[in-house]
Design a protein around this motif. Structure first.
Motif, short mmCIF file in Angstrom:
data_model
loop_
_atom_site.label_atom_id
_atom_site.label_comp_id
_atom_site.label_asym_id
_atom_site.label_seq_id
_atom_site.Cartn_x
_atom_site.Cartn_y
_atom_site.Cartn_z
N LEU A 139 11.78 8.01 0.80
CA LEU A 139 12.01 9.19 1.64
C LEU A 139 12.08 8.81 3.11
N PHE A 140 11.11 7.99 3.53
CA PHE A 140 11.04 7.55 4.92
C PHE A 140 12.33 6.87 5.34
N VAL A 168 7.82 6.24 -3.49
CA VAL A 168 8.40 7.56 -3.20
C VAL A 168 8.40 7.82 -1.70
N THR A 169 7.25 7.57 -1.08
CA THR A 169 7.12 7.80 0.35
C THR A 169 8.07 6.92 1.13
N PHE A 170 8.17 5.67 0.69
CA PHE A 170 8.98 4.71 1.41
C PHE A 170 10.47 5.04 1.30
N PRO A 200 11.79 5.67 -10.91
CA PRO A 200 12.05 7.12 -10.82
C PRO A 200 11.84 7.67 -9.41
N ALA A 201 11.18 6.89 -8.54
CA ALA A 201 10.97 7.33 -7.17
C ALA A 201 12.28 7.63 -6.45
N ALA A 214 14.66 9.21 -7.49
CA ALA A 214 15.14 10.56 -7.79
C ALA A 214 14.85 11.50 -6.64
N VAL A 215 13.86 11.15 -5.82
CA VAL A 215 13.41 12.07 -4.77
C VAL A 215 14.47 12.26 -3.69
N ALA A 218 0.81 -1.22 0.00
CA ALA A 218 0.00 0.00 0.00
C ALA A 218 0.84 1.26 0.00
N THR A 219 2.12 1.16 0.40
CA THR A 219 2.93 2.36 0.51
C THR A 219 3.54 2.72 -0.85
N PRO A 220 3.39 3.96 -1.28
CA PRO A 220 4.05 4.37 -2.52
C PRO A 220 5.57 4.31 -2.34
N ASN A 250 10.11 -3.27 -1.10
CA ASN A 250 8.87 -3.10 -1.84
C ASN A 250 8.60 -4.28 -2.76
N GLY A 278 8.54 2.02 -11.44
CA GLY A 278 8.49 2.76 -10.18
C GLY A 278 9.83 3.35 -9.79
#
Lengths: 213, 220
Positions: free
Chosen positions: A66-67, A62-64, A155-156, A158-159, A58-60, A92, A153
């Motif tokens: 960063l976290f 990008v969020t993961f 490109p996440a 890059a954040v 369920a977790t994107p 993931n 997925g």
């Protein structure tokens, strides 16, 4: 766009590929491990794994990413960007792979197990010689599909400042002031990578269907 | 526990982020679904347009979502088409997921028995009415699990938009953590929120499955 820009793009593509590749390689094996542990139905561990799979799905990404990258230092773990990206992508993709492997486990025929045991195989030999090879063919299409999802997925990452194939377009356009050509070129490279995976998936499906007959 | 009280004080940021994510998500999937259905209707007959659309759908299947968002947000201004992050993000979500919805529905359309369509034609249905009344409802009910998966992917794709500076849920966590420097708690809150949304989606899908079973299309 000149040769320099193309070189940068290829470098970005390489970053994307090696980070996703590492995550895929670890994630597939990790997923198999999770599926094996889940099949053993160890009371407390099983619920924990179900929770992990549900959360990871369920977790994107990008969020993961960063976290993981931002909160690891507060626990005293020092990770550089690449490690954080690989760990996040692995955790993931492992959750998805675990479900694919588990489906292969559950659909495995009981007769073969009985036949193997009757022939005097230990369950370890049975797993390695009989079960695993068939499970690999039958779950390969799903696994390759998951790989292309992971690349889509990717490109996440890059954040957190990794210069991957998506991020590199910003870097090129900061010099040339023409954002459109590098983005289109990056899209072309992604198309190339993912169409190869889709082709592989079609081949794997053909092989799995032959096994099913 | 001071971190949690700081988070409680910053609840408005999270709330705004949640509203933005939910708004983006619901608006984009509704538009994407309608667009996807229109695409499949266009694919019914074999014309040049439908060939071009097939190509476009396959193109979208090989692109990461973020590249499309980049194209709309950073690329198009070069051609003189400047959009806000919101418009670009929403447009990217709609176009991208419409292609996936269309692909899912098309896959089911290919294996649908022709008998229904022929019977409806014999009863004098016009093509549009035939599609809306006979073909589409069956496709949607039969592909429910795949559509549901796509919904969850769409929800996760909204998080990418934080990279093109859109202020949604992930961006909210990021701004809170950079202001108060409490990354773990801020992101845990956001991850739990994403989790809750996807659990709600899954429950709604189960409900839809029961509806499908009642109509005799599906097994629960």
């Amino acid at each position: 766009m000149n040769g320099q820009a193309w070189l940068l793009l290829l470098e970005g593509a390489w970053t994307t590929l090696w980070i996703s590749g590492t995550a895929i390689a670890i994630g597939v094996i990790f997923g198999l491990g999770i599926a094996l542990v889940r099949m053993a139905r160890i009371p407390f561990v099983d619920q924990l794994l179900v929770l992990y799979i549900s959360l990871a799905r369920a977790t994107p990404l990008v969020t993961f990413v960063l976290f993981l990258f931002l909160s690891a230092p507060t626990f005293g773990i020092n990770m550089n960007r690449n490690t954080a990206a690989i760990v996040a992508m692995t955790l993931n993709t492992a959750a998805f792979n675990a479900e694919i492997w588990r489906a292969a486990f559950l659909s495995f025929s009981r007769e073969q197990k009985e036949a193997a045991l009757a022939c005097g195989m230990t369950s370890r030999v049975f797993f390695r010689r009989i079960m695993l090879p068939q499970m690999i063919s039958s779950s390969l299409p799903g696994l390759v599909n998951e790989m292309s999802f992971l690349i889509k997925g990717s490109p996440a990452i890059a954040v957190i400042g990794i210069v991957d194939l998506t991020r590199v377009t910003n870097r090129i356009s900061a010099v040339t002031y023409e954002p459109l050509p590098p983005i289109l070129a990056a899209a072309l490279l992604y198309m190339l990578i993912i169409s190869i995976l889709l082709k592989l998936q079609a081949m794997a499906e053909k092989k799995a269907n032959r096994l099913a007959m | 526990m001071t971190e949690w009280s700081i988070l409680w004080d910053a609840r408005e940021i999270f709330f705004n982020g949640l509203i933005a994510t939910l708004g983006l998500f619901s608006l984009s999937i509704i538009c994407a679904f309608v667009l996807g259905c229109v695409l499949v209707y266009q694919l019914e007959d074999d014309s040049v347009l439908s060939k071009a659309l097939r190509l476009l759908i396959n193109l979208m299947r090989t692109l990461p979502f973020l590249i499309l968002a980049y194209l709309l947000y950073y690329g198009l201004p070069q051609l003189g088409l400047r959009m806000s992050a919101w418009t670009a993000g929403l447009l990217a979500l709609i176009v991208y997921h419409a292609a996936y919805f269309a692909e899912i529905l098309r896959g089911c359309r290919l294996i649908m028995p022709e008998g229904y369509v022929e019977a409806a034609k014999a009863h004098g249905f016009t093509p549009l009415r035939l599609y809306l009344r006979i073909v589409l409802p069956q496709l949607v009910i039969k592909t429910r699990p795949l559509l549901g998966n796509q919904l969850i992917i769409a929800l996760k794709d909204t998080a990418f938009l934080t990279i093109i500076t859109l202020q949604e849920l992930t961006a909210a966590a990021n701004s809170v953590q950079s202001t108060y420097f409490i990354p773990t708690q801020a992101f845990v809150v956001v991850i739990v929120l994403y989790w809750l949304i996807s659990i709600c989606l899954e429950l709604a899908l189960k409900r839809a499955a029961r509806f499908g079973a009642k109509r005799g299309f599906d097994y629960v």
